[in-house]
Structure formats: C-alpha cells, structure tokens
Design an enzyme around this catalytic site. Structure first.
Site, mmCIF file in Angstrom:
data_model
loop_
_atom_site.group_PDB
_atom_site.id
_atom_site.type_symbol
_atom_site.label_atom_id
_atom_site.label_comp_id
_atom_site.label_asym_id
_atom_site.label_seq_id
_atom_site.Cartn_x
_atom_site.Cartn_y
_atom_site.Cartn_z
ATOM 1 N N LYS A 290 -5.661 -1.337 15.679
ATOM 2 C CA LYS A 290 -6.243 -0.605 14.536
ATOM 3 C C LYS A 290 -7.489 0.173 14.966
ATOM 4 C CE LYS A 290 -3.312 -1.723 11.264
ATOM 5 N NZ LYS A 290 -2.496 -0.700 10.570
ATOM 6 N N TYR B 34 -3.912 -6.994 16.913
ATOM 7 C CA TYR B 34 -3.994 -6.239 15.655
ATOM 8 C C TYR B 34 -5.299 -5.427 15.622
ATOM 9 C CZ TYR B 34 -3.935 -5.265 10.617
ATOM 10 O OH TYR B 34 -3.940 -4.638 9.394
ATOM 11 N N ILE C 65 0.834 -1.205 0.000
ATOM 12 C CA ILE C 65 0.000 0.000 0.000
ATOM 13 C C ILE C 65 0.874 1.262 0.000
ATOM 14 C CG2 ILE C 65 -1.545 1.322 1.516
ATOM 15 C CD1 ILE C 65 -2.833 -1.453 2.262
ATOM 16 N N SER D 38 -7.551 -0.364 9.638
ATOM 17 C CA SER D 38 -7.892 -1.642 8.993
ATOM 18 C C SER D 38 -9.345 -1.948 9.320
ATOM 19 C CB SER D 38 -7.012 -2.769 9.549
ATOM 20 O OG SER D 38 -7.548 -4.024 9.159
ATOM 21 N N ASP E 249 11.346 3.365 5.130
ATOM 22 C CA ASP E 249 11.038 1.952 5.361
ATOM 23 C C ASP E 249 12.191 1.293 6.106
ATOM 24 O OD1 ASP E 249 8.830 -0.006 3.643
ATOM 25 O OD2 ASP E 249 10.473 -1.026 4.700
ATOM 26 N N ILE F 85 -6.471 -6.499 0.787
ATOM 27 C CA ILE F 85 -5.871 -5.862 -0.384
ATOM 28 C C ILE F 85 -4.804 -6.792 -0.947
ATOM 29 C CG2 ILE F 85 -4.526 -3.865 -1.190
ATOM 30 C CD1 ILE F 85 -7.392 -3.146 -0.279
ATOM 31 N N LEU F 86 -4.871 -7.012 -2.242
ATOM 32 C CA LEU F 86 -3.932 -7.954 -2.862
ATOM 33 C C LEU F 86 -2.577 -7.294 -3.109
ATOM 34 C CD1 LEU F 86 -6.128 -9.985 -5.368
ATOM 35 C CD2 LEU F 86 -5.409 -10.575 -3.047
ATOM 36 N N THR F 87 -1.845 -7.081 -2.041
ATOM 37 C CA THR F 87 -0.454 -6.635 -2.156
ATOM 38 C C THR F 87 0.355 -7.853 -2.610
ATOM 39 O OG1 THR F 87 -0.074 -7.271 0.127
ATOM 40 C CG2 THR F 87 -0.708 -4.986 -0.264
HETATM 41 N N1 LIG Z 1 -2.795 -5.734 2.747
HETATM 42 C C1 LIG Z 1 -3.952 -5.790 3.383
HETATM 43 O O1 LIG Z 1 -4.834 -6.611 3.060
HETATM 44 C C2 LIG Z 1 -4.229 -4.853 4.539
HETATM 45 C C3 LIG Z 1 -5.516 -4.844 5.082
HETATM 46 C C4 LIG Z 1 -5.799 -3.975 6.123
HETATM 47 C C5 LIG Z 1 -4.814 -3.128 6.611
HETATM 48 N N2 LIG Z 1 -3.571 -3.155 6.075
HETATM 49 C C6 LIG Z 1 -2.571 -2.239 6.628
HETATM 50 O O2 LIG Z 1 -1.918 -1.562 5.586
HETATM 51 C C7 LIG Z 1 -0.605 -1.187 5.992
HETATM 52 C C8 LIG Z 1 0.396 -1.584 4.939
HETATM 53 O O3 LIG Z 1 0.256 -2.979 4.748
HETATM 54 P P1 LIG Z 1 0.744 -3.716 3.412
HETATM 55 O O4 LIG Z 1 -0.177 -4.841 3.220
HETATM 56 O O5 LIG Z 1 0.979 -2.739 2.321
HETATM 57 O O6 LIG Z 1 2.132 -4.308 3.946
HETATM 58 P P2 LIG Z 1 3.439 -4.809 3.191
HETATM 59 O O7 LIG Z 1 3.942 -5.927 4.002
HETATM 60 O O8 LIG Z 1 3.198 -5.019 1.738
HETATM 61 O O9 LIG Z 1 4.397 -3.545 3.358
HETATM 62 C C9 LIG Z 1 4.752 -3.091 4.611
HETATM 63 C C10 LIG Z 1 6.063 -2.304 4.512
HETATM 64 O O10 LIG Z 1 6.359 -1.842 5.836
HETATM 65 C C11 LIG Z 1 7.733 -2.084 6.106
HETATM 66 N N3 LIG Z 1 7.904 -2.253 7.552
HETATM 67 C C12 LIG Z 1 7.540 -3.295 8.339
HETATM 68 N N4 LIG Z 1 7.854 -3.041 9.608
HETATM 69 C C13 LIG Z 1 8.415 -1.817 9.641
HETATM 70 C C14 LIG Z 1 8.938 -0.992 10.663
HETATM 71 N N5 LIG Z 1 8.963 -1.390 11.943
HETATM 72 N N6 LIG Z 1 9.429 0.211 10.320
HETATM 73 C C15 LIG Z 1 9.430 0.622 9.051
HETATM 74 N N7 LIG Z 1 8.949 -0.099 8.024
HETATM 75 C C16 LIG Z 1 8.455 -1.306 8.330
HETATM 76 C C17 LIG Z 1 8.085 -3.335 5.324
HETATM 77 O O11 LIG Z 1 9.497 -3.393 5.063
HETATM 78 C C18 LIG Z 1 7.242 -3.151 4.051
HETATM 79 O O12 LIG Z 1 7.957 -2.437 3.057
HETATM 80 C C19 LIG Z 1 -0.404 -1.828 7.372
HETATM 81 O O13 LIG Z 1 -0.672 -0.875 8.379
HETATM 82 C C20 LIG Z 1 -1.460 -2.920 7.408
HETATM 83 O O14 LIG Z 1 -1.866 -3.244 8.714
HETATM 84 C C21 LIG Z 1 -3.247 -4.000 5.045
#
Ligand SMILES: NC(=O)c1ccc[n+]([C@@H]2O[C@H](COP(=O)([O-])OP(=O)(O)OC[C@H]3O[C@@H](n4cnc5c(N)ncnc54)[C@H](O)[C@@H]3O)[C@@H](O)[C@H]2O)c1
Length: 268
Positions: A162, A158, A18, A145, A37, A191-193
C-alpha cells in the site's frame, strides 16, 4: 447537472464493500459504470440493482492478479461505452494468517500481495492510459490504505504494497499529467464494510475507536464520496495526492488517549 455526466468508469473489486459503494455513488452522479470483480455474479447483481434505480452499469469478471484479465476489462469498458475516463484500481487483499512480521512473513503471500495490491494498479493504469490520452484526459484513482503510512506488528506485505500504491500514484500523476490525466489515491482507515462488520471482533473495533479522533467508525460511503470527488472535474487541479480518510487516526501524538486516561486517574 449530475457531477459525473459523460464519465465512464471501470471499478475493480466493485461487487462489495468500498468498490460497491463507489459504483452506486458514481452511477447516481451520472457516470456509466463497469463493475469488475472476481465475483462476477456479485458484479452483475450490483449492476442490475443500479439499472433498476435508473443508472447505467454492467458487471464483468476481472482477476486483478492477472494482467490479461485487467486488459480485457479495460477493453470491454471501451467497447461497451466508447471510452474510459475513470479507472478505480480498488482491489486489495490482506491475510492475517500468513502476512506476519519480516522474519516470518510467508514469501509466497508477499509475492501474491505485491501482485494483486500493487502490480494491478500499475497494470490498470497502463491499459487505461492510452484510451484516456485518446479521449483527452482522465482520472485514475487507487485504493491505498493507512497501513501504507506507518509500521505495524504484522502485515508487512500489505503495508509495503500500500505504501507502493501511494508513490506509484505520484509517478502516474507525474508522467501523464501533461495529457490531462490525473492520478490520486484514497487511503482508508478501518471501514465498516459488511466483511469487516462480520469478521472484526468488538475488541478490535473498540481499539480503533480509542485511537480515532472522531467518535465513530468509517463507512464505505465515506470512501465513496471521496472517490466521486476525485473522479469529478471538481478536483481538476488535484493530482498525485493520497487523501487519508481515516477518522483522524494518525493526526495526533499516539499517546493522547493514554495520557488522558492517566490524567483522569491522577485526579482521583
Ligand atoms: N475495509 C477496510 O477497512 C479497508 C481499510 C483500508 C484499505 N482498504 C482497501 O480497500 C479496498 C477494498 O476493500 P474492501 O474492504 O471494500 O474489500 P471487500 O472484501 O469488501 O471487497 C473486495 C472485493 O474485491 C473482490 N476481489 C478480491 N480479489 C480479487 C481479484 N483478485 N480480482 C478481482 N476482484 C477481487 C472481492 O470479490 C470483493 O468483491 C482494498 O484495496 C483494501 O485493501 C480497506
């Protein structure tokens, strides 16, 4: 004119998923972007890619679990680009092995998630706000979230962290609104990351699809476009809100798909 001209954004967790999508879309809209990051190589690569496409971005290290590190990233942003107008507090961790139900949740994991998912939002805002006041305002956007809006069988830490982000967003908005600092959150559903695509079994994806109102899954850009809107002056009268970007997962009576199935069976 691009929608984010004159904006300077710090994005935590911007090397993938995201955060990366937000960085790319913000840069396309004219923002100067600091991608921060844990994975500093990934952050630098993402910034390089943006620069080759004509955008303005740099990558730096941040550990969202460490207040000094968050402050350094904020200060770096101001040194690099002269101000910070936009803070995207996006880092969030989840752990399906240790973050269980109330009786069994690992308490160290609870503390870790509260620190990285919730306190990092407080600190990102705390360090950015004085600079935003100086600049005459700003927009803080937090990643919450859908897990913050309902109970679940596991991931109590979690979900609680959130839910905390949702109300912290209102507190920041309330306390700094008179300085023209807005604070909003985005609450993604599934979300399809790339990470989700690689790790989620098809059965789990199908489970979400069954209960979404829409027939498709969310993509990082769905969150990205929402965050760009919240960062832009188009949303200048919106503050304290959490926008749920979740395909209609929680809008209906949860029995709808099962009831439809029942009706089909009853007609046979
Ligand atoms: N993907 C989903 O389905 C989803 C759903 C709901 C909420 N979220 C939220 O979206 C946000 C991003 O999630 P995403 O799915 O893009 O994750 P992701 O794993 O694709 O990316 C997360 C990034 O954060 C970095 N990271 C992890 N710990 C860290 C730290 N302590 N300090 C600095 N950087 C750090 C990682 O290196 C990575 O680049 C998060 O807050 C997650 O809870 C995601």
């Amino acid at each position: 004119m691009a929608r984010l001209n004159e904006k300077v954004a710090l994005i935590t967790g911007g090397a993938s998923g995201i955060g990366l999508s937000v960085a790319q879309l913000m840069a396309k809209e004219g923002a100067k972007v600091v991608i921060a990051d844990f994975n500093v190589e990934g952050a630098k690569e993402a910034a390089e890619e943006i620069r080759t496409q004509g955008g303005d971005a740099v990558g730096v290290f941040v550990d969202a679990g460490n207040g000094d590190s968050i402050k350094e990233a904020v200060d770096f942003t101001v040194q690099q680009y002269g101000k910070i107008t936009t803070m995207f507090n996006n880092v969030g961790l989840t752990n399906l092995k240790k973050d269980l139900d109330v009786v069994n949740v690992d308490l160290e994991e609870w503390d870790k998630l509260m620190n990285v998912n919730l306190k990092s939002v407080l600190l990102g805002a705390r360090f950015a706000i004085p600079h935003m006041m100086e600049a005459g305002g700003g927009s803080i956007i937090n990643t919450a979230s859908m897990a913050g809006f309902a109970g679940d069988a596991v991931r109590v830490a979690y979900g609680a962290s959130k839910a905390g982000v949702v109300n912290l967003t209102r507190y920041i908005a309330t306390q700094y609104g008179k300085h023209s600092i807005r604070c909003n959150a985005v609450a993604p559903g599934l979300i399809l990351t790339p990470a989700a695509k690689n790790n989620m079994p098809q059965d789990v994806l199908d489970m979400f699809a069954k209960y979404n109102a829409l027939p498709y899954h969310g993509e990082p850009e769905d969150i990205g476009h929402t965050v760009v809107f919240l960062a832009s002056d188009e949303s200048k009268f919106i503050t304290g809100q959490t926008i749920q970007v979740e395909g209609g997962h929680y809008i209906a009576n949860p029995t709808v798909p099962d009831f439809e199935q029942f009706m089909k069976m009853a007609q046979v």
